[in-house]
Design an enzyme around this catalytic site. Structure first.
Site, mmCIF file in Angstrom:
data_model
loop_
_atom_site.group_PDB
_atom_site.id
_atom_site.type_symbol
_atom_site.label_atom_id
_atom_site.label_comp_id
_atom_site.label_asym_id
_atom_site.label_seq_id
_atom_site.Cartn_x
_atom_site.Cartn_y
_atom_site.Cartn_z
ATOM 1 N N ASN A 172 36.941 38.962 59.551
ATOM 2 C CA ASN A 172 35.467 38.925 59.505
ATOM 3 C C ASN A 172 34.989 37.583 58.989
ATOM 4 O OD1 ASN A 172 35.256 41.703 60.115
ATOM 5 N ND2 ASN A 172 35.274 42.269 57.946
ATOM 6 N N LYS A 225 39.369 42.281 55.572
ATOM 7 C CA LYS A 225 40.451 42.773 54.704
ATOM 8 C C LYS A 225 41.824 42.393 55.248
ATOM 9 C CE LYS A 225 37.578 46.486 52.990
ATOM 10 N NZ LYS A 225 37.136 45.770 51.783
ATOM 11 N N ASP A 239 33.507 36.920 40.768
ATOM 12 C CA ASP A 239 33.258 37.574 42.058
ATOM 13 C C ASP A 239 34.495 38.419 42.379
ATOM 14 O OD1 ASP A 239 32.832 38.274 44.698
ATOM 15 O OD2 ASP A 239 32.569 36.231 45.438
ATOM 16 N N ALA A 280 37.544 40.601 47.547
ATOM 17 C CA ALA A 280 38.935 40.341 47.957
ATOM 18 C C ALA A 280 39.953 40.490 46.827
ATOM 19 C CB ALA A 280 39.101 38.984 48.636
ATOM 20 N N ALA A 281 39.550 41.011 45.673
ATOM 21 C CA ALA A 281 40.535 41.241 44.603
ATOM 22 C C ALA A 281 41.559 42.283 45.064
ATOM 23 C CB ALA A 281 39.840 41.703 43.332
ATOM 24 N N GLY A 282 41.070 43.360 45.682
ATOM 25 C CA GLY A 282 41.989 44.393 46.191
ATOM 26 C C GLY A 282 42.907 43.823 47.265
ATOM 27 N N ASP A 283 42.355 42.982 48.131
ATOM 28 C CA ASP A 283 43.166 42.374 49.198
ATOM 29 C C ASP A 283 44.242 41.471 48.598
ATOM 30 O OD1 ASP A 283 41.480 43.587 51.034
ATOM 31 O OD2 ASP A 283 40.156 41.840 51.142
HETATM 32 O O1 RIB Z 1 37.767 43.138 50.868
HETATM 33 C C1 RIB Z 1 36.835 42.117 51.045
HETATM 34 C C2 RIB Z 1 36.471 42.003 52.479
HETATM 35 O O2 RIB Z 1 35.792 43.165 52.879
HETATM 36 C C3 RIB Z 1 35.519 40.875 52.796
HETATM 37 O O3 RIB Z 1 36.168 39.648 53.053
HETATM 38 C C4 RIB Z 1 34.728 41.414 53.978
HETATM 39 O O4 RIB Z 1 35.008 40.765 55.176
HETATM 40 C C5 RIB Z 1 35.073 42.894 54.050
HETATM 41 O O5 RIB Z 1 35.921 43.151 55.082
#
Ligand code: RIB
Length: 305
Positions: free
Chosen positions: A12, A41, A247, A250-253
């Site tokens: 995204n 994600k 912020d 994306a911490a979980g990612d």
């Molecule tokens: O987990 C964060 C992500 O969730 C963002 O980068 C956004 O694109 C959504 O998919």
């Protein structure tokens, strides 16, 4: 040879505003800034795994627009193999993100080209899956594709991770047997298990339920409270390193990508969880999705305050 992680999922373009607080329904707020940042994600988890030491292939779809070019370019810049990133006649996926002064966020995604990642695309790139040590999926692409990819990964004997994000409903029951590690956050664990998750003890009850439903092992991420590991025999709580959050996007990612990279490199589950947690903690000290993800040397240099 670095271990091989294959990420199957979304890309995204994140359209990010900072505002003093999240808007209420019907309200217009004056924002403080606007940035366009590569995210999604799937792509975030691919970048995390790559920066944190793995050799990574991405399987996904972007649109035939400028965002699509930029999203692919961001992965190529990390030496991520993009042979299975298809360009389709659609708009690229986007995420509208508001981040407030308490570093909390609200996100609306529009799937766009991510919706074109069909089971047939997965089959076309079966050789990519065959070369994996670890396969990661999330829920920003069609359910039929996720189910197909999980089952194929399991059939190939790979370590299969599902980060069920975003989730607002139970998963199809026949997915569970294919999942080695299920990694939801608190609200996702609640949606999947049908149980409230708002404390360590309720997280344990939900994790036990998810294992009874068929997941191999469960790691519930608990934000600043760390994470809870469950394997059906024991629970272990891992407190999070303390950092000043800017912020949390994306911490979980970052946790999922870091955990997968460490596991693929032969670390134990405990080591991989701790490694993923340090990486996630560092990511919340920086703004944005992919720009916030740390490198291996950042994680190795981290000293708890
Ligand atoms: O987990 C964060 C992500 O969730 C963002 O980068 C956004 O694109 C959504 O998919």
């Amino acid at each position: 040879m670095p271990a091989k992680v294959v990420v199957i999922g979304s890309l995204n373009m994140d359209l990010v505003t900072r505002a003093p607080r999240l808007p209420r329904g019907g309200e217009t707020l004056i924002g403080q800034s606007f940035t366009t940042v590569s995210g999604g994600k799937g792509a975030n988890q691919a970048v995390a795994a790559a920066r944190l030491g793995a050799q990574v292939s991405m399987v996904g779809c972007v649109g035939s627009d400028a965002y699509g070019e930029a999203l692919r370019g961001a992965l190529l810049a990390e030496q991520i193999d993009c042979q299975a990133v298809c360009t389709v006649e659609d708009s690229s996926g986007v995420a509208l993100i508001v981040v407030d002064n308490n570093s909390q966020n609200a996100i609306v995604i529009v799937a766009g080209a991510n919706g074109a990642l069909t089971p047939e695309v997965i089959d076309r790139f079966d050789a990519v899956l065959q070369a994996a040590d670890v396969i990661i999926c999330q829920l920003e692409v069609p359910d039929a594709t996720v189910g197909h990819a999980l089952k194929r990964g399991h059939e190939l004997g790979k370590t299969v991770i599902l980060n069920p994000a975003p989730a607002s409903r139970p998963l199809p029951a026949d997915w569970y047997a294919a999942i080695d590690y299920l990694i939801p956050n608190e609200s996702e664990a609640s949606a999947l298990s049908g149980l409230p998750v708002d404390s360590l003890s309720t997280a344990e009850t939900a994790a036990a339920r998810l294992i009874a439903m068929g997941a191999g092992k469960v790691i519930i991420t608990l934000g600043s409270q760390g994470s809870l590991f469950a394997d059906g025999k024991r629970f272990e709580h891992f407190p999070a390193p303390k950092v000043k959050a800017v912020d949390t996007t994306a911490a979980g990612d970052t946790f999922v990508g870091g955990f997968a990279a460490a596991l693929a490199a032969g670390k134990s589950e405990v080591e991989a969880i701790r490694f993923g947690q340090v990486a996630a903690a560092l990511s919340v000290t920086r703004a944005g999705a992919q720009p916030s993800i740390p490198t291996l040397s950042d994680v190795q240099a981290f000293k708890a305050p």
